[in-house]
Design an enzyme around this catalytic site. Structure first.
Site, PDB file in Angstrom:
ATOM      1  N   LYS A   1      31.970 -29.052   8.262  1.00 36.55           N
ATOM      2  CA  LYS A   1      31.028 -28.034   8.018  1.00 36.55           C
ATOM      3  C   LYS A   1      31.166 -27.157   6.741  1.00 36.55           C
ATOM      4  CE  LYS A   1      26.863 -26.817   9.630  1.00 36.55           C
ATOM      5  NZ  LYS A   1      25.761 -27.499  10.292  1.00 36.55           N
TER       6      LYS A   1
ATOM      7  N   ASP B   1      21.830 -27.547   5.889  1.00 36.17           N
ATOM      8  CA  ASP B   1      21.607 -26.559   7.059  1.00 36.17           C
ATOM      9  C   ASP B   1      20.659 -25.382   6.415  1.00 36.17           C
ATOM     10  OD1 ASP B   1      23.087 -26.459  10.010  1.00 36.17           O
ATOM     11  OD2 ASP B   1      23.023 -24.417   9.081  1.00 36.17           O
TER      12      ASP B   1
HETATM   13  P1  NDP Z   1      16.360 -23.325   7.034  1.00 32.09           P
HETATM   14  O1  NDP Z   1      16.722 -22.600   6.244  1.00 32.09           O
HETATM   15  O2  NDP Z   1      15.316 -24.446   6.671  1.00 32.09           O
HETATM   16  O3  NDP Z   1      15.168 -22.119   8.001  1.00 32.09           O
HETATM   17  C1  NDP Z   1      15.996 -21.387   8.732  1.00 32.09           C
HETATM   18  C2  NDP Z   1      15.189 -20.570   9.488  1.00 32.09           C
HETATM   19  O4  NDP Z   1      15.614 -19.503  10.499  1.00 32.09           O
HETATM   20  C3  NDP Z   1      14.175 -19.522   8.693  1.00 32.09           C
HETATM   21  O5  NDP Z   1      13.099 -19.386   9.064  1.00 32.09           O
HETATM   22  C4  NDP Z   1      15.115 -18.310   8.708  1.00 32.09           C
HETATM   23  O6  NDP Z   1      14.396 -17.204   8.333  1.00 32.09           O
HETATM   24  C5  NDP Z   1      15.725 -18.346  10.110  1.00 32.09           C
HETATM   25  N1  NDP Z   1      16.891 -17.685  10.080  1.00 32.09           N
HETATM   26  C6  NDP Z   1      18.031 -17.969   9.421  1.00 32.09           C
HETATM   27  N2  NDP Z   1      18.917 -17.163   9.737  1.00 32.09           N
HETATM   28  C7  NDP Z   1      18.464 -16.062  10.478  1.00 32.09           C
HETATM   29  C8  NDP Z   1      19.049 -15.109  10.887  1.00 32.09           C
HETATM   30  N3  NDP Z   1      20.388 -14.557  10.821  1.00 32.09           N
HETATM   31  N4  NDP Z   1      18.220 -14.293  11.817  1.00 32.09           N
HETATM   32  C9  NDP Z   1      16.946 -14.465  12.153  1.00 32.09           C
HETATM   33  N5  NDP Z   1      16.194 -15.515  11.551  1.00 32.09           N
HETATM   34  C10 NDP Z   1      17.185 -16.332  10.697  1.00 32.09           C
HETATM   35  O7  NDP Z   1      17.220 -23.990   8.009  1.00 32.09           O
HETATM   36  P2  NDP Z   1      17.048 -25.034   9.247  1.00 32.09           P
HETATM   37  O8  NDP Z   1      15.700 -25.199   9.834  1.00 32.09           O
HETATM   38  O9  NDP Z   1      17.526 -26.471   8.614  1.00 32.09           O
HETATM   39  O10 NDP Z   1      18.193 -24.728  10.310  1.00 32.09           O
HETATM   40  C11 NDP Z   1      17.795 -23.724  11.336  1.00 32.09           C
HETATM   41  C12 NDP Z   1      18.718 -24.143  12.422  1.00 32.09           C
HETATM   42  O11 NDP Z   1      18.860 -25.260  12.979  1.00 32.09           O
HETATM   43  C13 NDP Z   1      20.213 -23.577  12.242  1.00 32.09           C
HETATM   44  O12 NDP Z   1      20.947 -23.028  13.418  1.00 32.09           O
HETATM   45  C14 NDP Z   1      20.839 -24.933  11.877  1.00 32.09           C
HETATM   46  O13 NDP Z   1      22.278 -24.726  12.101  1.00 32.09           O
HETATM   47  C15 NDP Z   1      20.163 -25.830  12.840  1.00 32.09           C
HETATM   48  N6  NDP Z   1      20.350 -27.325  12.574  1.00 32.09           N
HETATM   49  C16 NDP Z   1      19.853 -27.590  11.445  1.00 32.09           C
HETATM   50  C17 NDP Z   1      19.820 -29.215  11.191  1.00 32.09           C
HETATM   51  C18 NDP Z   1      19.039 -29.772   9.798  1.00 32.09           C
HETATM   52  O14 NDP Z   1      19.000 -30.938  10.070  1.00 32.09           O
HETATM   53  N7  NDP Z   1      18.664 -28.846   8.969  1.00 32.09           N
HETATM   54  C19 NDP Z   1      20.642 -29.892  12.114  1.00 32.09           C
HETATM   55  C20 NDP Z   1      20.784 -29.364  13.121  1.00 32.09           C
HETATM   56  C21 NDP Z   1      20.815 -27.949  13.499  1.00 32.09           C
HETATM   57  P3  NDP Z   1      14.499 -16.510   7.006  1.00 32.09           P
HETATM   58  O15 NDP Z   1      13.804 -17.210   5.945  1.00 32.09           O
HETATM   59  O16 NDP Z   1      13.913 -15.104   6.931  1.00 32.09           O
HETATM   60  O17 NDP Z   1      16.027 -16.360   6.774  1.00 32.09           O
HETATM   61  O1  2IT Z   2      24.060 -28.893  12.283  1.00 37.45           O
HETATM   62  C1  2IT Z   2      23.723 -29.985  11.822  1.00 37.45           C
HETATM   63  O2  2IT Z   2      23.850 -31.054  12.826  1.00 37.45           O
HETATM   64  C2  2IT Z   2      23.163 -30.254  10.516  1.00 37.45           C
HETATM   65  N1  2IT Z   2      22.943 -29.278   9.813  1.00 37.45           N
HETATM   66  C3  2IT Z   2      23.125 -31.802   9.861  1.00 37.45           C
HETATM   67  C4  2IT Z   2      24.381 -32.128   9.672  1.00 37.45           C
HETATM   68  C5  2IT Z   2      24.148 -33.600   8.907  1.00 37.45           C
HETATM   69  O3  2IT Z   2      25.127 -34.080   8.257  1.00 37.45           O
HETATM   70  O4  2IT Z   2      23.014 -34.018   8.759  1.00 37.45           O
END
Ligand code: NDP
Ligand code: 2IT
Length: 444
Positions: free
Chosen positions: A125, A165
């Site tokens: 990561k 992420d």
């Molecule tokens: P994005 O950046 O697309 O969206 C993040 C969302 O979460 C936004 O709405 C943001 O609000 C909110 N957020 C982020 N930090 C905070 C915080 N500290 N407090 C409150 N709200 C918060 O990210 P993703 O959708 O890609 O990721 C969301 C979650 O999913 C994370 O935990 C990530 O680790 C997990 N994840 C993502 C994957 C992926 O493929 N993208 C895979 C597996 C897990 P704001 O805009 O106000 O910051």
């Molecule tokens: O938390 C996760 O699994 C991710 N942000 C996606 C990682 C990836 O390599 O696609």
């Protein structure tokens, strides 16, 4: 003192300022004692001491120039945690809150998540405390180029393959890929989440959200239920949230609330996803704007109050520790029967305890959100073959992978005498393959 606890105390002393990392380690260790009772050879090989120490930790300066000509400095991270079963693989997070503890917890979780997919990917990561909010495209590009100028020495299609992420989506992956290609003079699958015209996989953008819903669908099936007619709450409004909502709606459920770090929106008629996509994907706006378009919807600036909205299914998809013990109790009291974690570690240990005790079907992040990295693995396969599959083919494979992960978690939990405890199932299920590989590969 039991072996796992003894090692945990050691890790605590060694990493005193890393609360998120320690939280993630403790959760895994709490599941593992029965495995060590069965396999004393793992103990003599000091498996736990080794698996909790990253193979390599990179921290580096990222200097860049903003639109006003000021010189800015951020800190870059890449934790190459475990390569036991494949090249390091995991996302990059750009968010002001990023620190070593957060990147290490995410990297540690990634080892077991990637193992559960059954694809050949190790755990890693990275990211930066760079805050993309309010930055121009040109500033984001300059930051990404500077970040990649250092990172490129350490990664490669068969070595370490980052992805997105929080704060890292298609735009950032594009800028970083362009810089990698320029510096290394090679066009390879060094990042996943690429654009569809230049090596990306159909379905990667949708994968984490769809996967979390497929996982929930399996949990509901075991309760002889489905999404049809269910009321659902999805926190966050980013990539994972948007595609969770899309899939819930396709399956006949109704998402009534979503959020960002400023507040949450409640729309009893069901969230209009076209509006959300337009606000978030096109305009990069705030979720509050939803209520300017849909006047009947309500906005609250207390984003954690989203958990007071009555629902059958909750899909936390924002960030770590977004549901605490009290919030979990409120969800249960309001009739929530299923929680599928789109985010990484969104529920505190107290919250998890509440869900498990109440008999809620609870899918921990490392299992429920593995769809994203699984399709990243499929993107790597397509890059290696220099071929690409259709959206339908990828979606079908994703669906099968999520079903298999669910079955693994459920069967392992049964085998270890903890029926319905998918935390134990995911931790032991993910651990087994990694530990077998470590045992075969000698002291490395
Ligand atoms: P994005 O950046 O697309 O969206 C993040 C969302 O979460 C936004 O709405 C943001 O609000 C909110 N957020 C982020 N930090 C905070 C915080 N500290 N407090 C409150 N709200 C918060 O990210 P993703 O959708 O890609 O990721 C969301 C979650 O999913 C994370 O935990 C990530 O680790 C997990 N994840 C993502 C994957 C992926 O493929 N993208 C895979 C597996 C897990 P704001 O805009 O106000 O910051
Ligand atoms: O938390 C996760 O699994 C991710 N942000 C996606 C990682 C990836 O390599 O696609």
């Amino acid at each position: 003192m039991p072996y796992v606890q003894e090692v945990y105390e050691k890790i605590k002393r060694k990493n005193p300022n890393e609360p998120e990392f320690l939280q993630a380690v403790k959760e895994v260790f709490d599941s593992l004692q029965p495995v060590f009772d069965k396999h004393p050879e793992y103990r003599s090989c000091n498996i736990l001491e080794r698996i909790t120490e990253p193979e390599r930790q990179l921290m580096f300066r990222v200097p860049w120039v903003d639109d006003q000509g000021n010189i800015r400095v951020n800190r870059g991270y890449r934790i190459e945690f475990s390569s036991a079963i494949g090249p390091y693989k995991g996302g990059l997070r750009f968010h002001a809150s990023v620190n070593l503890s957060i990147i290490k917890f995410l990297g540690f979780e990634q080892i077991f998540k990637n193992s559960l997919t059954m694809l050949s990917m190790g755990g890693g990561k990275g990211g930066s405390d760079f805050n993309p909010k309010g930055k121009s495209d040109a500033e984001v590009m300059r930051f990404c180029q500077s970040f990649m100028t250092e990172l490129q020495r350490h990664i490669g299609a068969d070595t370490d393959v980052p992805a997105g992420d929080i704060g890292v989506g298609g735009r950032e992956i594009g800028f970083m890929f362009g810089q990698y290609k320029r510096l290394r003079n090679e066009f390879t699958g060094v990042l996943t989440g690429k654009g569809l015209n230049w090596g990306g996989s159909p379905g990667r953008k949708e994968a984490t959200g769809y996967g979390a819903v497929y996982f929930a669908q399996e949990m509901l099936k075991d309760r002889k239920q489905s999404f049809d007619g269910k009321t659902v709450v999805v926190s966050g409004s980013g990539n994972v949230s948007i595609y969770s909502i899309e899939k819930v709606h396709q399956l006949g459920g109704r998402v009534v609330a979503l959020s960002d770090s400023n507040g949450f929106v409640y729309d009893p008629e069901g969230i209009n996803l076209d509006t959300v996509k337009n606000i978030k994907e096109v305009r990069r706006g705030r979720i509050k704007e939803y209520c300017e378009i849909h006047k009947h919807a309500k906005y609250s600036d207390k984003n954690r109050d989203i958990w007071t909205v009555k629902c059958d299914v909750a899909i936390p998809s924002a960030t770590q520790n977004e549901i605490n013990g009290e919030e979990a109790k409120t969800l249960v009291k309001n009739g929530c029967i299923c929680v599928s974690e789109g985010a990484n570690m969104p529920t505190t240990p107290e919250g998890v305890e509440v869900f498990l005790k109440a008999g809620v079907s609870y899918g921990p992040g490392k299992a429920a959100n593995a769809g994203g990295v699984a399709v990243s693995g499929l993107e790597m396969s397509q890059n290696s073959m220099r071929l690409s599959w259709t959206f339908e083919e990828v979606d079908q494979k994703l669906h099968n992978i999520m079903r298999n992960i669910y079955n693994t978690c459920r069967d392992v939990a049964d085998k270890y005498g903890k029926p319905n405890n998918l935390v134990v199932g995911a931790n032991i299920g993910g651990f087994q393959k990694v530990v077998d590989a470590m045992m075969s590969q000698g002291i490395v």
